[in-house]
Each structure stands twice: as structure tokens, then as C-alpha cells.
Design a protein around this motif. Sequence first.
Motif, PDB file in Angstrom:
ATOM      1  N   LEU A  90      44.045  45.643  37.548  1.00  0.00           N
ATOM      2  CA  LEU A  90      43.783  44.562  38.422  1.00  0.00           C
ATOM      3  C   LEU A  90      43.601  45.110  39.797  1.00  0.00           C
ATOM      4  O   LEU A  90      44.161  46.133  40.100  1.00  0.00           O
ATOM      5  CB  LEU A  90      45.196  43.831  38.285  1.00  0.00           C
ATOM      6  N   ASP A  91      42.746  44.304  40.432  1.00  0.00           N
ATOM      7  CA  ASP A  91      42.570  44.925  41.826  1.00  0.00           C
ATOM      8  C   ASP A  91      43.451  43.863  42.735  1.00  0.00           C
ATOM      9  O   ASP A  91      43.067  42.420  42.748  1.00  0.00           O
ATOM     10  CB  ASP A  91      41.062  44.400  42.130  1.00  0.00           C
ATOM     11  N   PRO A  92      44.498  44.456  43.146  1.00  0.00           N
ATOM     12  CA  PRO A  92      45.234  43.431  44.075  1.00  0.00           C
ATOM     13  C   PRO A  92      44.581  42.702  45.473  1.00  0.00           C
ATOM     14  O   PRO A  92      44.788  41.503  45.597  1.00  0.00           O
ATOM     15  CB  PRO A  92      46.564  44.679  44.632  1.00  0.00           C
ATOM     16  N   ASP A  93      43.578  43.275  45.936  1.00  0.00           N
ATOM     17  CA  ASP A  93      43.065  42.727  46.954  1.00  0.00           C
ATOM     18  C   ASP A  93      42.261  41.673  46.657  1.00  0.00           C
ATOM     19  O   ASP A  93      42.207  40.603  47.189  1.00  0.00           O
ATOM     20  CB  ASP A  93      42.082  43.914  47.692  1.00  0.00           C
ATOM     21  N   ALA A  94      41.340  41.782  45.482  1.00  0.00           N
ATOM     22  CA  ALA A  94      40.560  40.677  45.005  1.00  0.00           C
ATOM     23  C   ALA A  94      41.401  39.498  44.399  1.00  0.00           C
ATOM     24  O   ALA A  94      40.975  38.445  44.002  1.00  0.00           O
ATOM     25  CB  ALA A  94      39.372  41.341  44.273  1.00  0.00           C
ATOM     26  N   GLY A  95      42.538  40.103  43.644  1.00  0.00           N
ATOM     27  CA  GLY A  95      43.494  39.169  42.767  1.00  0.00           C
ATOM     28  C   GLY A  95      42.716  38.837  41.347  1.00  0.00           C
ATOM     29  O   GLY A  95      43.131  37.925  41.023  1.00  0.00           O
ATOM     30  N   ARG A  96      42.001  40.013  40.980  1.00  0.00           N
ATOM     31  CA  ARG A  96      41.179  39.585  39.631  1.00  0.00           C
ATOM     32  C   ARG A  96      41.357  40.918  38.818  1.00  0.00           C
ATOM     33  O   ARG A  96      41.740  41.851  39.253  1.00  0.00           O
ATOM     34  CB  ARG A  96      39.649  39.538  40.114  1.00  0.00           C
ATOM     35  N   SER A  97      41.398  40.510  37.418  1.00  0.00           N
ATOM     36  CA  SER A  97      41.791  41.614  36.499  1.00  0.00           C
ATOM     37  C   SER A  97      40.562  41.763  35.622  1.00  0.00           C
ATOM     38  O   SER A  97      39.755  40.740  35.499  1.00  0.00           O
ATOM     39  CB  SER A  97      43.047  40.923  35.609  1.00  0.00           C
ATOM     40  N   GLU A  98      40.206  42.873  34.910  1.00  0.00           N
ATOM     41  CA  GLU A  98      39.242  42.945  34.051  1.00  0.00           C
ATOM     42  C   GLU A  98      39.671  43.958  32.905  1.00  0.00           C
ATOM     43  O   GLU A  98      40.372  44.989  32.952  1.00  0.00           O
ATOM     44  CB  GLU A  98      38.161  43.847  35.035  1.00  0.00           C
TER      45      GLU A  98
END
Length: 403
Positions: A90-98
Amino acid sequence: MTRIWLYDRGSHSVEEIPQPPGRSNDTDPMWVGDRVYFRSDRNGEFNLFSFLPGSDSVEQLTQFEDFPVLNANADEGTIVFEQAGYLHLLDPDAGRSERLRIGVAADLIETRGRYAEGDRFIRGAGLSPSGARAVFEFRGEIVTVPAEEGDVRNLTRTVGAHERSPAWSPDGRSVAYFSDASGEYELHIAPQDGHGEVRRIRLEGSGFYEEPEWSPDGEWIAYSDNSWSLYLLNVDSEEIRRVASEPIYGPLKTLHYAWSPDSRWLAYTLNTLVYFQEVHLYSVEEDQSHVITEGLSDVNEPVFDAGGKYLFFSASTDAGPLRTWFALSGQDMRASNSLYLAVLAEDTPSPLAKMKRPRGPRIRRTSVWRLTSTASTNASSRFPSSLGISTDWRLVTPANFSI
């Protein structure tokens, strides 16, 4: 319910992460920057949320509804967590998970190519219509061998896929089997000589298909799936019909089916809600099933005679305590089975109706029992007249004929 508090070491103040009115489980807090990230089931399934201290704002970052977010951890501004058996970043800045694609390359002995032999690897078998060759499922390959002279033919040669449940077509030209070469099991129809294109047919159902049965005219294939449902596939049009589904899922698959010689009927068994099996007849022309037995006995393995006039099946009238398989009270009991036949057409005489006592001293006793003679009239009213079923039953067991 679990809660999360934030403790300020300087002012010794305590702040609780706000919870919804219905409460929730908040756990696994992680600092990333100036925000706190945590797992919570406040909106149903466990997902990742963030909270900014000094505010009342809680933000949901993941939206999983099938399986919960597990084992979350943070490092260097990135959060890793488990969900549905996979690792996600999870990228907290972008708010997206991969989702991470992880592959482990290993030169293991079990994965190396090797030769294998032995009949312990055979799981399925069938004869060609002429009896000149036999087909086998051998370690995930479909192989045909000659009865006397000839070569062995591997029809699949797919070491990376699993083929199973071979069935020879009535005309002897093709072999049908199930294959997971595409990632999901499909029905493949291959030329029996190993030359030519292989037809691949996507199926409807719950996967793990098995027991393909060709109709005698070669137009239909009956099969079952992991939900214990019975299907018909039209070989030419690839039309699929769901004939029936078991109402109860048990430890052992009890669904049995067989074609009539004229390919117009499919006999099969189906459990009732009391876990007794009944015999059904499915009409291919009408796309409709008819119950043949009364449900007061446990019936199994129906099969037509070669002329299509009679339906044979086994049945037990004392299997009740054993059919409730989870109860230990019936472990010391044994069920008895007898062989029955049903006369399918009203104008067909019963083969036992005029049986005479043979001459000679070898025959000590002969008896034929007719079951429920008064109930046959009531039972026949359940069947449509177009079916032409006579409820003239005869019981044939070894105990009835002493030689």
C-alpha cells in the motif's frame, strides 16, 4: 471489541481513535508520517484505515469485501499486508494498493522430468466400442493402448496440465476428457488416432468435472461437477443443460447416471431431504425429469437393459440408520441391498410374469415377489401419460432363487 489509544509522552495525554456507534475491532496500529494506520472491521470485513491525530477523521484505504486484511506492517513509508492469501503493498500517499507477484525458482527433485511406470498411476479407464483398444488416465495424461498388437498413443503430451476421466465416443473416432490446460477444467474431444485438432469446450458448473458419459447416438455428453450437479452437453451446438443438483452435500458422491439405448432418456439418482436416493428419468426431448421410485428406500446405480425395456437398480429398505453418515450410532449396522427392475412401457410384459418352474432336481425352491400391488395404481397417477411408465415392480435377489 479492541480499541486503539494514542499516548503523548510529553503531555501524558491520551487520545482514542474514534469508533462508530456500533463499535468495531481496531488493531495493528502503524505510524507512517504523521498519521496512524490500522486494521478495522468497522465497515464489515477487515480493511486498512488511517487516522490523523487531533481530528475526528478516519479514512478507509482498502475496499476488500471477500476476505479480510491480515498481518499488516509498515516500513519506510510503505505498508505490506496479507489478503486472500496474497501479499499487497500500500502506498499511503497515493492511497492505492498493489498485489505482489512472487515466484520462487527452485531446482527440486520432484519438479524434474523423469520417467514413471506402474499401474498405481492409473485412475481412469475405458474400452473402445470395438474393444480393440483401451484408454487410460495415467498421471494426468490420456493414453490408449492396443488389446493385442499396435502402438501406445499418448493423446495429450501435456506435462504441465492435468487430464482426467477419459470416455470413448460411440463411433470410436474420438476420446472425450477433462483438462485444466487453460487454467480451469474444460472438456476436450480429441481424435483417437492422435492426429487432428482437439476441440476445447468451456463448461458451466463448479469445476472439477468428472464422469463424462456419451449418449449412444454420440449427440450428448452427460457429466457432473463439484457441486454434485448433473449436466448435459450437446456435442455439436455446445448447448449445456443443467438436469439436476443434489440438495445435500455429503462425504461421498452418490450421483449416478446412465443412458437409455435410444439416447432419449437419462436415468440418474438424486437424494431427498431425508438423504434417501430416488431414481429419476430425464427426457431429452421434453427437457423434463420424472421421479420413478417412491423415496421409501435408498436406491442406487440405475441402468437400462440392452433393449431399453427395463430399468435395473439396487435398493435398500434398511439403510436409514447408515445414511446419516455423521452419527456413530449406526457404525455396527449393515445395510442389505436387493436388485430391482422396473418395466418402463405399459405394453411391455414383465420378464417374471410367467416364469415356470424348470424341470429337474437341481431347483429346490423358486419364488417371485410382487411389491405393493395396490400402490402401483396410485403411483402411476404421478407420471404423465406420455411417459408410458408401468409401475409393475419385481424383486430379484439371490435369496429368491435357490439352485
